[in-house]
Design a protein around this motif. Structure first.
Motif, PDB file in Angstrom:
ATOM      1  N   THR A 174      -3.946   3.981  -6.994  1.00 11.66           N
ATOM      2  CA  THR A 174      -4.163   4.753  -5.768  1.00 11.66           C
ATOM      3  C   THR A 174      -4.021   3.849  -4.550  1.00 11.66           C
ATOM      4  OG1 THR A 174      -5.667   6.286  -6.907  1.00 11.66           O
ATOM      5  CG2 THR A 174      -5.790   6.213  -4.506  1.00 11.66           C
ATOM      6  N   PHE A 175      -4.568   2.638  -4.645  1.00 12.53           N
ATOM      7  CA  PHE A 175      -4.453   1.667  -3.552  1.00 12.53           C
ATOM      8  C   PHE A 175      -2.989   1.301  -3.308  1.00 12.53           C
ATOM      9  CE2 PHE A 175      -4.312  -2.524  -1.663  1.00 12.53           C
ATOM     10  CZ  PHE A 175      -5.331  -2.491  -0.716  1.00 12.53           C
ATOM     11  N   ILE A 176      -2.256   1.036  -4.375  1.00 12.00           N
ATOM     12  CA  ILE A 176      -0.841   0.678  -4.243  1.00 12.00           C
ATOM     13  C   ILE A 176      -0.049   1.844  -3.651  1.00 12.00           C
ATOM     14  CG2 ILE A 176       1.258   0.125  -5.544  1.00 12.00           C
ATOM     15  CD1 ILE A 176      -0.532  -1.440  -7.500  1.00 12.00           C
ATOM     16  N   GLY A 177      -0.324   3.056  -4.136  1.00 10.51           N
ATOM     17  CA  GLY A 177       0.364   4.230  -3.614  1.00 10.51           C
ATOM     18  C   GLY A 177       0.118   4.424  -2.126  1.00 10.51           C
ATOM     19  N   ALA A 178      -1.139   4.271  -1.697  1.00  9.07           N
ATOM     20  CA  ALA A 178      -1.480   4.435  -0.280  1.00  9.07           C
ATOM     21  C   ALA A 178      -0.812   3.361   0.573  1.00  9.07           C
ATOM     22  CB  ALA A 178      -2.993   4.393  -0.097  1.00  9.07           C
ATOM     23  N   THR A 179      -0.729   2.166   0.046  1.00 15.24           N
ATOM     24  CA  THR A 179      -0.063   1.074   0.763  1.00 15.24           C
ATOM     25  C   THR A 179       1.412   1.395   0.975  1.00 15.24           C
ATOM     26  OG1 THR A 179      -1.576  -0.579  -0.160  1.00 15.24           O
ATOM     27  CG2 THR A 179       0.529  -1.378   0.693  1.00 15.24           C
ATOM     28  N   LEU A 180       2.083   1.849  -0.068  1.00 16.00           N
ATOM     29  CA  LEU A 180       3.496   2.201   0.034  1.00 16.00           C
ATOM     30  C   LEU A 180       3.709   3.364   1.001  1.00 16.00           C
ATOM     31  CD1 LEU A 180       4.499   1.953  -3.756  1.00 16.00           C
ATOM     32  CD2 LEU A 180       4.988   0.303  -1.927  1.00 16.00           C
ATOM     33  N   GLY A 181       2.821   4.353   0.933  1.00 18.14           N
ATOM     34  CA  GLY A 181       2.935   5.499   1.828  1.00 18.14           C
ATOM     35  C   GLY A 181       2.760   5.112   3.283  1.00 18.14           C
ATOM     36  N   THR A 182       1.793   4.231   3.548  1.00 24.57           N
ATOM     37  CA  THR A 182       1.537   3.783   4.919  1.00 24.57           C
ATOM     38  C   THR A 182       2.722   2.986   5.463  1.00 24.57           C
ATOM     39  OG1 THR A 182      -0.826   3.646   4.410  1.00 24.57           O
ATOM     40  CG2 THR A 182      -0.081   2.554   6.416  1.00 24.57           C
TER      41      THR A 182
ATOM     42  N   ALA B  11      -3.164   7.499 -13.804  1.00 26.20           N
ATOM     43  CA  ALA B  11      -3.070   6.439 -12.796  1.00 26.20           C
ATOM     44  C   ALA B  11      -1.668   6.349 -12.218  1.00 26.20           C
ATOM     45  CB  ALA B  11      -3.474   5.096 -13.407  1.00 26.20           C
ATOM     46  N   PHE B  12      -0.649   6.395 -13.098  1.00 28.39           N
ATOM     47  CA  PHE B  12       0.732   6.212 -12.656  1.00 28.39           C
ATOM     48  C   PHE B  12       1.371   7.509 -12.150  1.00 28.39           C
ATOM     49  CE2 PHE B  12       0.129   2.445 -15.255  1.00 28.39           C
ATOM     50  CZ  PHE B  12       0.734   1.473 -14.461  1.00 28.39           C
ATOM     51  N   SER B  13       0.689   8.633 -12.307  1.00 26.04           N
ATOM     52  CA  SER B  13       1.220   9.897 -11.791  1.00 26.04           C
ATOM     53  C   SER B  13       0.378  10.375 -10.603  1.00 26.04           C
ATOM     54  CB  SER B  13       1.258  10.945 -12.901  1.00 26.04           C
ATOM     55  OG  SER B  13      -0.025  11.116 -13.502  1.00 26.04           O
ATOM     56  N   ALA B  14      -0.776  10.947 -10.882  1.00 28.73           N
ATOM     57  CA  ALA B  14      -1.614  11.502  -9.811  1.00 28.73           C
ATOM     58  C   ALA B  14      -2.186  10.408  -8.910  1.00 28.73           C
ATOM     59  CB  ALA B  14      -2.749  12.329 -10.420  1.00 28.73           C
ATOM     60  N   GLY B  15      -2.681   9.323  -9.496  1.00 32.90           N
ATOM     61  CA  GLY B  15      -3.267   8.253  -8.688  1.00 32.90           C
ATOM     62  C   GLY B  15      -2.257   7.666  -7.724  1.00 32.90           C
ATOM     63  N   LEU B  16      -1.111   7.260  -8.250  1.00 28.90           N
ATOM     64  CA  LEU B  16      -0.060   6.668  -7.422  1.00 28.90           C
ATOM     65  C   LEU B  16       0.503   7.683  -6.436  1.00 28.90           C
ATOM     66  CD1 LEU B  16       1.710   4.118  -6.964  1.00 28.90           C
ATOM     67  CD2 LEU B  16       3.312   5.084  -8.634  1.00 28.90           C
ATOM     68  N   GLY B  17       0.758   8.910  -6.932  1.00 27.88           N
ATOM     69  CA  GLY B  17       1.383   9.933  -6.094  1.00 27.88           C
ATOM     70  C   GLY B  17       0.504  10.422  -4.957  1.00 27.88           C
TER      71      GLY B  17
END
Length: 256
Positions: A84-92, A139-145
């Motif tokens: 989730t942290f990695i996904g939010a970083t990429l989104g930002t 983690a790799f689907s909903a968390g990241l997405g």
């Protein structure tokens, strides 16, 4: 921008407290705080950065309460938190370089579907059920997405996380809300780091609102564990409809 007076800080403190209380239960607190910050006359980027700072106070307070009550197993959820942290970083990072117009157009429909789904499935989340996917796949689907979405745009993240925990992991509503808030705090922190680097935070108002968020979210978190499904479901449905109407209105207004 309006002068920062004691009266203005008190008003925003109360606004943040109410938003934190609602957000801890059903999400959507940003619908209250972002317009309040924009009404002070501050630039949108500064308002978003300041909002992310104060939102961290609410999500941290609720997360801390849930962790102290052992409603969330951090060890079992660690990979989901990390993704989730990695996904939010990429989104930002991405939102700083692309136009989010398409997301803004699709989002009201998505949030409306969430509200209708909870409304017309009254037994959803009443009690724990068998998980449909493993924690790793989640983690790799909903968390990241969803983490990516929160960093990229944001509104409705809490509702999306709760729905994902209920439908994919089989959590009851109270358990799903607790885990969703921990993940929401994770994505908030990731986004806040980049607002800090960009200097897009008004610290005086942000810290005052953070205190309000902390108090309101703590009270909301207590309601989640004591009232459970009798409170969460109607709040999620109500906030989903309000978010849909607000975002649709904003789009129509700006188009006009």
């Amino acid at each position: 921008m309006a002068e920062i007076t004691i009266q203005l800080m008190l008003i925003l403190f109360l606004v943040a407290g109410i938003a934190g209380f609602i957000d801890a239960i059903a999400g959507g607190g940003g619908l209250i705080t972002i317009p309040a910050l924009l009404m002070t006359g501050m630039p949108p980027a500064l308002a978003l950065g300041t909002n992310k700072l104060q939102a961290c106070g609410g999500s941290f307070s609720a997360s801390l309460y849930f962790l102290r009550k052992r409603a969330v197993d951090v060890r079992a959820f660690f990979l989901i938190i990390l993704m989730t942290f990695i996904g939010a970083t990429l989104g930002t990072l991405l939102i700083q370089n692309v136009d989010a117009t398409l997301v803004k157009k699709v989002l009201p429909v998505l949030v409306l579907i969430i509200g209708l789904y909870f409304l017309f499935t009254p037994s959803l989340g009443n009690e724990d059920r068998n998980a449909r996917i493993s924690y790793s796949l989640f983690a790799f689907s909903a968390g990241l997405g969803i983490g990516f979405y929160d960093g990229f745009f944001g509104p409705g993240t809490g509702s999306l996380l709760s729905l994902a925990c209920v439908t994919l992991l089989g959590f009851n509503l109270a358990k799903a809300t607790a885990h969703a808030k921990v993940l929401n705090f994770t994505s908030n922190i990731a986004s806040l780091i980049f607002f800090l680097l960009g200097g897009q935070i008004l610290w005086k108002l942000g810290l005052v609102m953070m205190l309000g968020q902390f108090i309101g979210a703590n009270l909301g978190a207590k309601m989640v564990l004591t009232k459970g499904k009798t409170l969460i479901r109607p709040m999620v449905v109500l906030m989903s409809f309000i978010m849909t109407a607000k975002m649709a209105y904003d789009q129509a207004w700006f188009s006009w």
